[in-house]
Design an enzyme around this catalytic site. Structure first.
Site: not given
Ligand code: PLP
Length: 436
Positions: A93, A115, A381
């Protein structure tokens, strides 16, 4: 680049019938501006130099490509792991959050908002905002704040304001609405940091462009280290950012199968899952984008379920929907119990604690027979430290006294001994069944 999978520009608005912009009119100028800025920055040497420099020196890229020998033994083929878990903040991310915060700077916007549900995207955005000296506000449902206190504390320490959202079910859905409301009012000085390859155009294309570093690196690394391309690339799919990030480099390699693994939750038949593509739900509008979305007969968005917070998204990025329809990629579900067992097995076999999200992809690779595949590339990930409590509790529930044991160590005799050779013959259990 072939146009079948969507043209390779930062500005495509639709992938087949999916995507588009279903947002309040007041946001259209901001989306136009973002699209125009990105079509310049994506080829701008100074911007790319700054982004690549931070990815290298701050995030720690390139992330290693690792041949997991014990997983390979168990799977009966080579299993290569792309180690996004080794990035700063522990997942892919950060690539996207850092890229979008740099874009905000270039647009002269001093404030970013986002958010977050489980807090992972919030922490990545708060991290990039601290680094780049941007004001940062993260909207979060009060129920999620209660469940994810360590991430809330991280964000606050990083200088971010965590804005509690009290309405509705007090989780992600309401937080998205509040963040959109903020953006409508603040769009002049604020950039909205989309956390996955979904939402209104141009976000799906921008997030893909920022995450494609995963596949670009992995393709080069596997050619160098294995001397060949993989037969298959496997990644978990929530909104789809790590998957599209690793798939993009292989789209034009027809010999490389692309497999997205979605949250099967308690099973598709239960309705309690996040397997948007594998379950074949109808299309609708979610977060400004048209695409497959979990909804009831009245078109009300349903809540997705997964043991991993990062996969319980009721929609999916539009490019994935198009990759499915066009046949270039396939999408399969993996259920909660199988994912937590893969979490345990990878820890035991490799000394790597994978994120529960990534564990879905790992289960598919380790336990579902695929005799035609000799070389697998899996996107790991993120790291699973955040998931320890959840995973251990779940393992205890499903495997009791054997919770921490591998198949061969179990006190209860398994119905079927694990024989990788049998899997290769196609004699093992089929169709996503756990091999044990
Ligand atoms: C958020 C998250 C995901 C799911 O998001 P995508 O946009 O589908 O990649 C997967 N793995 C990890 C570790 C995550 O934090």
């Amino acid at each position: 680049m072939s146009t079948t999978h969507g043209p390779e520009t930062g500005s495509e608005r639709r992938f087949g019938p999916y995507g588009g912009r279903y947002v309040p009119e007041s946001l259209l100028p901001a989306l136009d501006e973002l699209e125009a800025v990105w079509s310049q920055l994506r080829d701008d040497a100074a911007f790319q130099g700054e982004f690549r420099g931070l990815l290298r020196d701050y995030v720690g890229r390139p992330s290693p490509l690792y041949l997991a020998r014990r997983l390979s033994e168990r799977a009966g083929r080579e299993v290569w792991l792309k180690r996004e878990d080794l990035n700063h903040t522990g997942a892919h991310k950060i690539n996207n959050a850092l890229g979008q915060c740099l874009i905000a700077k270039r647009m002269g916007k001093p404030r970013v908002i986002a958010e977050t549900g489980a807090g992972q995207h919030g922490v990545a955005t708060a991290t990039a905002a601290a680094l780049l000296d941007l004001e940062c506000v993260i909207y979060m449902g009060v129920e999620d704040i209660r469940r994810q206190m360590p991430n809330v504390q991280r964000m606050r320490l990083l200088g971010t304001t965590v804005q509690p959202v009290e309405s509705g079910a007090r989780t992600l859905k309401e937080a998205v609405s509040q963040a959109f409301r903020d953006w409508v009012a603040s769009v002049g000085d604020t950039h909205y940091v989309m956390g996955t390859a979904a939402g209104a155009a141009p976000f799906p294309a921008i997030v893909r462009d920022l995450q494609r570093i995963i596949g670009d690196e992995a393709r080069e690394q596997i050619l160098e280290q294995a001397g060949r391309l993989p037969d298959r690339v496997v990644a978990c799919v929530g909104g789809g950012s790590n998957a599209i990030g690793i798939f993009t480099a292989f789209l034009d390699d027809p010999g490389v199968a692309l497999v997205g693994v979605e949250a099967g939750g308690h099973g598709i038949a239960s309705g309690s899952h996040g397997a948007v593509l594998a379950s074949g739900v109808d299309a609708g509008v979610l977060h400004g984008s048209y695409g497959p979305v979990m909804q009831d007969a009245q078109g009300q968005i349903l809540e997705a379920h997964s043991v991993s917070a990062g996969l319980d998204y009721p929609g999916v990025g539009p490019q994935h929907a198009w990759l499915r329809d066009s046949g270039r990629a396939t999408y399969v579900p993996v259920e909660d119990d199988d994912a937590v067992r893969a979490f345990r097995d990878v820890a035991r076999l490799e000394g790597i604690i994978p994120a529960l999200e990534s564990s879905h992809a790992l289960h598919h690779v380790l336990n579902v027979p695929a005799p035609e595949v000799e070389v697998d590339l899996v996107c790991l990930s993120g790291r699973g430290d955040k998931d320890l409590a959840e995973a251990l509790q779940k393992l205890e529930e499903i495997d009791g006294a054997d919770a921490l044991k591998l198949d061969g160590e179990r006190t209860i005799a398994p119905a079927l001994g694990h024989d990788p050779a049998a899997d290769e013959d196609g004699a093992g259990p089929q169709g996503g069944e756990e091999v044990r």
